[in-house]
Design a protein around this motif. Structure first.
Motif, PDB file in Angstrom:
ATOM      1  N   ASP A  29      -0.890 -56.738  32.163  1.00 34.64           N
ATOM      2  CA  ASP A  29      -1.679 -57.385  31.115  1.00 34.64           C
ATOM      3  C   ASP A  29      -1.087 -58.723  30.706  1.00 34.64           C
ATOM      4  O   ASP A  29      -1.815 -59.689  30.474  1.00 34.64           O
ATOM      5  CB  ASP A  29      -1.786 -56.477  29.889  1.00 34.64           C
ATOM      6  CG  ASP A  29      -2.650 -55.249  30.135  1.00 34.64           C
ATOM      7  OD1 ASP A  29      -3.440 -55.250  31.108  1.00 34.64           O
ATOM      8  OD2 ASP A  29      -2.526 -54.279  29.360  1.00 34.64           O
ATOM      9  N   PHE A  32      -1.985 -61.350  33.389  1.00 32.65           N
ATOM     10  CA  PHE A  32      -3.389 -61.729  33.326  1.00 32.65           C
ATOM     11  C   PHE A  32      -3.684 -62.581  32.092  1.00 32.65           C
ATOM     12  O   PHE A  32      -4.341 -63.619  32.178  1.00 32.65           O
ATOM     13  CB  PHE A  32      -4.280 -60.484  33.346  1.00 32.65           C
ATOM     14  CG  PHE A  32      -5.739 -60.812  33.400  1.00 32.65           C
ATOM     15  CD1 PHE A  32      -6.298 -61.381  34.534  1.00 32.65           C
ATOM     16  CD2 PHE A  32      -6.558 -60.553  32.322  1.00 32.65           C
ATOM     17  CE1 PHE A  32      -7.651 -61.695  34.594  1.00 32.65           C
ATOM     18  CE2 PHE A  32      -7.909 -60.859  32.368  1.00 32.65           C
ATOM     19  CZ  PHE A  32      -8.455 -61.430  33.504  1.00 32.65           C
ATOM     20  N   LYS A  33      -3.188 -62.164  30.936  1.00 27.76           N
ATOM     21  CA  LYS A  33      -3.427 -62.917  29.703  1.00 27.76           C
ATOM     22  C   LYS A  33      -2.784 -64.300  29.754  1.00 27.76           C
ATOM     23  O   LYS A  33      -3.354 -65.278  29.259  1.00 27.76           O
ATOM     24  CB  LYS A  33      -2.924 -62.133  28.494  1.00 27.76           C
ATOM     25  CG  LYS A  33      -3.796 -60.938  28.169  1.00 27.76           C
ATOM     26  CD  LYS A  33      -3.237 -60.111  27.040  1.00 27.76           C
ATOM     27  CE  LYS A  33      -4.105 -58.877  26.828  1.00 27.76           C
ATOM     28  NZ  LYS A  33      -3.548 -57.978  25.826  1.00 27.76           N
ATOM     29  N   LEU A  35      -2.321 -66.110  32.481  1.00 34.40           N
ATOM     30  CA  LEU A  35      -3.172 -66.931  33.350  1.00 34.40           C
ATOM     31  C   LEU A  35      -4.469 -67.324  32.651  1.00 34.40           C
ATOM     32  O   LEU A  35      -4.963 -68.442  32.844  1.00 34.40           O
ATOM     33  CB  LEU A  35      -3.465 -66.196  34.650  1.00 34.40           C
ATOM     34  CG  LEU A  35      -2.283 -66.177  35.614  1.00 34.40           C
ATOM     35  CD1 LEU A  35      -2.493 -65.121  36.687  1.00 34.40           C
ATOM     36  CD2 LEU A  35      -2.076 -67.538  36.229  1.00 34.40           C
ATOM     37  N   GLN A  36      -5.031 -66.444  31.837  1.00 32.67           N
ATOM     38  CA  GLN A  36      -6.238 -66.782  31.080  1.00 32.67           C
ATOM     39  C   GLN A  36      -5.981 -67.975  30.156  1.00 32.67           C
ATOM     40  O   GLN A  36      -6.827 -68.848  30.018  1.00 32.67           O
ATOM     41  CB  GLN A  36      -6.698 -65.599  30.233  1.00 32.67           C
ATOM     42  CG  GLN A  36      -7.428 -64.534  31.004  1.00 32.67           C
ATOM     43  CD  GLN A  36      -7.861 -63.405  30.090  1.00 32.67           C
ATOM     44  OE1 GLN A  36      -7.057 -62.837  29.362  1.00 32.67           O
ATOM     45  NE2 GLN A  36      -9.137 -63.094  30.132  1.00 32.67           N
ATOM     46  N   LYS A  37      -4.812 -68.013  29.533  1.00 36.08           N
ATOM     47  CA  LYS A  37      -4.478 -69.120  28.633  1.00 36.08           C
ATOM     48  C   LYS A  37      -4.150 -70.392  29.409  1.00 36.08           C
ATOM     49  O   LYS A  37      -4.467 -71.495  28.972  1.00 36.08           O
ATOM     50  CB  LYS A  37      -3.302 -68.737  27.736  1.00 36.08           C
ATOM     51  CG  LYS A  37      -3.666 -67.708  26.707  1.00 36.08           C
ATOM     52  CD  LYS A  37      -2.485 -67.383  25.827  1.00 36.08           C
ATOM     53  CE  LYS A  37      -2.882 -66.346  24.792  1.00 36.08           C
ATOM     54  NZ  LYS A  37      -1.783 -65.991  23.906  1.00 36.08           N
ATOM     55  N   GLU A  39      -5.190 -71.268  32.546  1.00 39.16           N
ATOM     56  CA  GLU A  39      -6.257 -71.785  33.419  1.00 39.16           C
ATOM     57  C   GLU A  39      -6.925 -73.043  32.870  1.00 39.16           C
ATOM     58  O   GLU A  39      -7.016 -74.040  33.575  1.00 39.16           O
ATOM     59  CB  GLU A  39      -7.285 -70.678  33.692  1.00 39.16           C
ATOM     60  CG  GLU A  39      -8.360 -71.066  34.695  1.00 39.16           C
ATOM     61  CD  GLU A  39      -9.560 -71.709  34.047  1.00 39.16           C
ATOM     62  OE1 GLU A  39     -10.234 -72.495  34.718  1.00 39.16           O
ATOM     63  OE2 GLU A  39      -9.820 -71.438  32.863  1.00 39.16           O
ATOM     64  N   LEU A  54     -10.183 -67.600  38.378  1.00 44.17           N
ATOM     65  CA  LEU A  54      -9.454 -66.402  37.968  1.00 44.17           C
ATOM     66  C   LEU A  54     -10.501 -65.296  37.884  1.00 44.17           C
ATOM     67  O   LEU A  54     -11.416 -65.362  37.061  1.00 44.17           O
ATOM     68  CB  LEU A  54      -8.775 -66.619  36.609  1.00 44.17           C
ATOM     69  CG  LEU A  54      -8.064 -65.438  35.966  1.00 44.17           C
ATOM     70  CD1 LEU A  54      -6.956 -64.897  36.874  1.00 44.17           C
ATOM     71  CD2 LEU A  54      -7.496 -65.828  34.618  1.00 44.17           C
ATOM     72  N   CYS A  55     -10.409 -64.303  38.775  1.00 40.84           N
ATOM     73  CA  CYS A  55     -11.484 -63.318  38.939  1.00 40.84           C
ATOM     74  C   CYS A  55     -10.922 -61.893  38.954  1.00 40.84           C
ATOM     75  O   CYS A  55      -9.830 -61.663  39.450  1.00 40.84           O
ATOM     76  CB  CYS A  55     -12.219 -63.560  40.251  1.00 40.84           C
ATOM     77  SG  CYS A  55     -12.789 -65.260  40.436  1.00 40.84           S
ATOM     78  N   LEU A  56     -11.719 -60.967  38.436  1.00 42.85           N
ATOM     79  CA  LEU A  56     -11.339 -59.560  38.441  1.00 42.85           C
ATOM     80  C   LEU A  56     -11.740 -58.896  39.752  1.00 42.85           C
ATOM     81  O   LEU A  56     -12.787 -59.211  40.322  1.00 42.85           O
ATOM     82  CB  LEU A  56     -12.007 -58.829  37.277  1.00 42.85           C
ATOM     83  CG  LEU A  56     -11.556 -59.244  35.888  1.00 42.85           C
ATOM     84  CD1 LEU A  56     -12.440 -58.590  34.836  1.00 42.85           C
ATOM     85  CD2 LEU A  56     -10.099 -58.892  35.658  1.00 42.85           C
ATOM     86  N   PHE A  63      -6.726 -58.415  39.786  1.00 32.56           N
ATOM     87  CA  PHE A  63      -7.399 -59.705  39.728  1.00 32.56           C
ATOM     88  C   PHE A  63      -6.838 -60.599  40.829  1.00 32.56           C
ATOM     89  O   PHE A  63      -5.855 -60.284  41.480  1.00 32.56           O
ATOM     90  CB  PHE A  63      -7.233 -60.348  38.347  1.00 32.56           C
ATOM     91  CG  PHE A  63      -5.809 -60.681  37.972  1.00 32.56           C
ATOM     92  CD1 PHE A  63      -5.254 -61.926  38.258  1.00 32.56           C
ATOM     93  CD2 PHE A  63      -5.019 -59.753  37.314  1.00 32.56           C
ATOM     94  CE1 PHE A  63      -3.947 -62.233  37.901  1.00 32.56           C
ATOM     95  CE2 PHE A  63      -3.705 -60.037  36.946  1.00 32.56           C
ATOM     96  CZ  PHE A  63      -3.174 -61.290  37.243  1.00 32.56           C
ATOM     97  N   TYR A  65      -6.466 -65.075  41.802  1.00 34.61           N
ATOM     98  CA  TYR A  65      -6.728 -66.438  41.365  1.00 34.61           C
ATOM     99  C   TYR A  65      -6.537 -67.400  42.522  1.00 34.61           C
ATOM    100  O   TYR A  65      -5.810 -67.123  43.473  1.00 34.61           O
ATOM    101  CB  TYR A  65      -5.914 -66.825  40.132  1.00 34.61           C
ATOM    102  CG  TYR A  65      -4.423 -66.658  40.206  1.00 34.61           C
ATOM    103  CD1 TYR A  65      -3.597 -67.746  40.468  1.00 34.61           C
ATOM    104  CD2 TYR A  65      -3.828 -65.426  39.951  1.00 34.61           C
ATOM    105  CE1 TYR A  65      -2.223 -67.602  40.487  1.00 34.61           C
ATOM    106  CE2 TYR A  65      -2.457 -65.274  39.972  1.00 34.61           C
ATOM    107  CZ  TYR A  65      -1.657 -66.374  40.244  1.00 34.61           C
ATOM    108  OH  TYR A  65      -0.292 -66.233  40.269  1.00 34.61           O
TER     109      TYR A  65
END
Length: 77
Positions: A29, A32-33, A35-37, A39, A54-56, A63, A65
């Protein structure tokens, strides 16, 4: 990390992150979090590696990327 080519021939790097390969749910987690920030910020400065996607993966498996290649791969000697 995988080397990929998009439909117009540009080389990219693809990293697949599988949930079942992480030591804990928290580390998965966190990655992933993070990378979300990162991106949207990744394309704001020339010194940062661009994240293009960035894909699930299906069914919560993880995921992946897609990022630009490092200079060593773009200009091999």
């Amino acid at each position: 990390m995988w080397l990929a080519r998009n439909v117009v021939g540009t080389l990219r790097a693809v990293k697949i992150v599988r949930r079942d390969r992480h030591a804990s749910t928290e580390s998965f987690d966190r990655e992933f979090k993070g990378l979300q920030k990162f991106e949207p910020v990744s394309r704001s400065h020339d010194g940062l590696v661009d994240i293009f996607a960035l894909c699930l993966l299906p069914v919560g498996a993880g995921f992946y990327y897609v990022i630009e290649l490092a200079d060593v791969f773009r200009n091999p000697k």
